[in-house]
Design an enzyme around this catalytic site. Sequence first.
Site, PDB file in Angstrom:
ATOM      1  N   SER A 155      17.222 -15.302  11.681  1.00 25.12           N
ATOM      2  CA  SER A 155      17.509 -15.811  10.354  1.00 25.12           C
ATOM      3  C   SER A 155      18.300 -17.107  10.485  1.00 25.12           C
ATOM      4  O   SER A 155      18.725 -17.491  11.572  1.00 25.12           O
ATOM      5  CB  SER A 155      18.292 -14.785   9.551  1.00 25.12           C
ATOM      6  N   VAL A 156      18.479 -17.772   9.355  1.00 21.82           N
ATOM      7  CA  VAL A 156      19.210 -19.034   9.342  1.00 21.82           C
ATOM      8  C   VAL A 156      20.602 -18.841   9.944  1.00 21.82           C
ATOM      9  O   VAL A 156      21.115 -19.697  10.649  1.00 21.82           O
ATOM     10  CB  VAL A 156      19.302 -19.566   7.890  1.00 21.82           C
ATOM     11  N   GLY A 205      21.233 -19.504  13.590  1.00 23.02           N
ATOM     12  CA  GLY A 205      21.178 -20.869  14.090  1.00 23.02           C
ATOM     13  C   GLY A 205      19.759 -21.322  14.393  1.00 23.02           C
ATOM     14  O   GLY A 205      19.549 -22.238  15.183  1.00 23.02           O
ATOM     15  N   LYS A 206      18.788 -20.707  13.744  1.00 19.20           N
ATOM     16  CA  LYS A 206      17.395 -21.052  14.016  1.00 19.20           C
ATOM     17  C   LYS A 206      17.075 -22.489  13.595  1.00 19.20           C
ATOM     18  O   LYS A 206      16.492 -23.252  14.359  1.00 19.20           O
ATOM     19  CB  LYS A 206      16.465 -20.084  13.278  1.00 19.20           C
ATOM     20  N   SER A 253     -12.733   8.140 -20.235  1.00 18.48           N
ATOM     21  CA  SER A 253     -12.739   9.550 -20.611  1.00 18.48           C
ATOM     22  C   SER A 253     -13.010   9.631 -22.114  1.00 18.48           C
ATOM     23  O   SER A 253     -12.421   8.878 -22.893  1.00 18.48           O
ATOM     24  CB  SER A 253     -11.368  10.167 -20.287  1.00 18.48           C
ATOM     25  N   SER A 294     -20.761  12.641 -20.090  1.00 21.65           N
ATOM     26  CA  SER A 294     -21.338  13.954 -19.810  1.00 21.65           C
ATOM     27  C   SER A 294     -22.341  14.350 -20.882  1.00 21.65           C
ATOM     28  O   SER A 294     -23.421  14.864 -20.581  1.00 21.65           O
ATOM     29  CB  SER A 294     -20.234  15.015 -19.716  1.00 21.65           C
ATOM     30  N   SER A 328     -15.179   6.937 -12.790  1.00 22.23           N
ATOM     31  CA  SER A 328     -15.333   5.941 -11.708  1.00 22.23           C
ATOM     32  C   SER A 328     -14.814   4.561 -12.137  1.00 22.23           C
ATOM     33  O   SER A 328     -15.589   3.633 -12.330  1.00 22.23           O
ATOM     34  CB  SER A 328     -16.780   5.868 -11.202  1.00 22.23           C
TER      35      SER A 328
END
Lengths: 320, 632
Positions: free
Chosen positions: B35-36, B39-40, B472, B477, B544
């Site tokens: 992470s920042v 010290g990246k 539904s 049906s 469906s």
Amino acid sequence: MTQTTLASARHPGSDTPMSLAPDRLTHLQRLEAESIHIMREVAAEAERPVMLYSIGKDSAVMLHLAAKAFFPGKPPFPLLHVDTTWKFQAMYEMRERMARDLGFDLLVHKNPDAVARGINPFDHGPAHTDLWKTEGLKQALAAHGFDAAFGGARRDEEKSRAKERIFSFRSAEQRWDPKNQRPELWRLYNARKNKGESIRVFPISNWTELDIWQYIHLENIPIVPLYFSAARPVVERDGALIMVDDDRFRLRPDETPMMKSVRFRTLGCYPLTGAVESTAETLPQIIQEMLLTTTSERQGRAIDHDQSASMEKKKQEGYF
Amino acid sequence: MSKAYKPADLIETDIDAYLVQHQHKSLLRFITCGSVDDGKSTLIGRLLYDSKMIFEDQLAALEADSRKVGTQGGAIDFALLVDGLAAEREQGITIDVAYRFFATDHRKFIVADTPGHEQYTRNMVTGASTADAAVVLIDARKGVLTQTRRHSYLVNLLGIRNVVLAVNKMDLVGWDQAVFDAIVSEYRDFAGQIGLQTFTAIPMSALDGQNITEPSAAAPWYDGPPLMRWLETVAVDDDLAARPFRMPVQWVNRPNLDFRGFSGQIAAGTVRPGDRVKVLPSGRESRVARIVTQPGDLDQAVAGQSVTLTLADEVDISRGDVLAAADDPCPVANQFESTLVWMDDEPMLPGRPYLMKIGAQTLTASITEPKYRVQVNTLEHIAAKRLELNEIGVCNLSLDRAIPFEAYGANRDLGGFILIDRISNRTVGAGMLHFALRRADNIHWQATDIDKAARADQKSQKGRVVWFTGLSGAGKSTIANLVEKRLHALGRHTYLLDGDNVRHGLNKDLGFTEEDRVENIRRVAEVSKLMVDAGLIVLTAFISPFRAERRMAREMMTADEFVEVYVETPLSVAESRDVKGLYKKARAGELRNFTGIDSPYEPPEHAELTVDTTTLSPIEAAEQIVAWLEAD
């Protein structure tokens, strides 16, 4: 300086200055292979691809790579130049020559609205870029139904480019959404899109300015002579050296063109493109000057100066 | 500051010599993790600065910014160079992968700069997928943290074998060797657990430039390389060029009748004219005739190069096929165990078909329920029904056809894949193949003498599925029942599969979650397929709700066997009918995942038939459907 092409450097045992281990590719060979791979993916997956051609050095490299990717065939897509009518004369000459020599089909689009209204860089400021380039590009892509357009942008050019994908999606309105980019892993590019959407593809994303110059040098790629120093008529305006390339240039009362040894680091509309004083007449000299230079590349172009986030904003609106 | 990495002298005195040197540089792609706070950004800024990739205009801006907002008391704050990320966070833009470039005398580098937090796992995986090496940053004061473990796990998962443990901020612990040794020892134990076999630990201070380009005088007890030296010398290519030849065919190059070449980027090995190659999956063999590039043919080509091959024989080859060394081809299979990283807001649903892109081909894959998912912070295996955004799990994959492949650990190009949603077209996941499951190979389809056509002919009809879909209460049906009665009267052989009835038997183990709905439809589609094979006209009446599953069912049949009937009824009408009282329960919160209320219904876009129940009675609708079926 002897020309050593990449292809000959690939032959082990050839008389290149440093013999390459066969399992080790140079950085330019890796970049070249990546760009070719990207172009073939687009050709295979897009329905109507097109290659945007801006006539600059990055475009020259892109064209050269396209010719390699499909050799001995011709690239299965045309070139498109979105013209503003205000480019340098030398650029128009190069455009015709390249299309002819490489056997590309060349399409030129000039926004008819901008033609009718006589849009020019002297009277219309930002509207010049907006109408000729941004709107012109949208019109041309829509008119031909192109669904994928190659562009020669590089990630080292500018902050918002550093984060843009190689396959960059545009909505049906041709807007870029930086928040909603697709993950891009390995060499796998997802070119699927919904109806109306299109892709901008940047096959030289991972090249730097130095890579471009070195490749032009090694592969002997023709570039517009404006990149080399010569005595040219210029005026100094607002701190920049502007070349008087034709009689449409409106000289201010106090201006008289003077001959100076200048060259251009980037090429665009001539009244908007600043020259640098230079004596670099060969590619090694250009590269030398570039490496020793003290300002970054895009300073010569007026478009970025407006506001720091201007490129990102323009891109969202559809600028390449 | 050291001049060792400033090539300015050579550029000035002998540009030609410089260009020759630069031309022969190799390329290393690496990822920085941390992470920042670790010290990246400072480290990347320092690498750019020390390799002179910062122009004076940028430097002037940097010095001004450092005085104004820097955290280093007016000294240059390198973090400001690369902190596009901080600005992104303020603007609420997605934190993303940024690529940065620099070069030294020996190598050119592309750094994938990715954010470290857990919610950006997919970004880190993206950055790691193309990296040859990884630099895992640790704050010496904090030691091995949860995020160190997560980053290392991901780095290893993506197959990066060159790893630096960069123990940063050593100046803040007085360059104490005991601190460094303790961190390295703890990390070594962890690395062993995840299968990371080797790593290089470097004590450093990115801020002070210690052990970055030059060995640090502050740590005389450390005799390893400074970071830049390691980056310049670590082996890039693995042993890919020495492995058996493989090349996925991207493009068939056929400019005229006399030339037929196969273009692709070599995934492994070395190829020379005369080499015998096998075309996979077909298994045909030929010999390489030429390696065509511009401007001239090559004597050999190696992994990583993009080339065009011509073969000695006319062999049928298309995009997606793999050319492989004939004496050592890669295996071909259609079922795999794999690790998946999910990258989309919509979860991964087992059973749903996704498009899979691997090498140069795109096919359909469905995924089983995860065997487990991995808690990346603790490496625990957790039972899971689905995978959510940023989750990683082990699943089986079943493809619609067999593909040539290699385990990801052996070859990224032949074992890495992405998954694409078939409707949104988004890239929703990425994965790595581990090994083939042999099940499908061992259970061969039993060819029978009486086939589908014979069975249908005997009944003087065409076997097919009439797939009713709708809300539904829409009347599916009722209408399906009327259709079956009429077909029966016409002498047709039919079977009605009803949603409620199937859930009493075949699917009684399934509930109504999204996963279960997908599985419900998959089973119904499979049963329908068997009945169509038996020559029957099958009527299915299921809500469906999802397009993806209806499409799955459609694709299981041949083109004219699937008839989608959309029973169109507005939600308000269906709800006002509420024959079974379900809407009332759903509105009251007693029924969850009810379609139309708290679960979506995706209407068909290209149904063969649509019946509007607000203008048609059930009998009229049934008559229309029967007329259509009998006319077709």
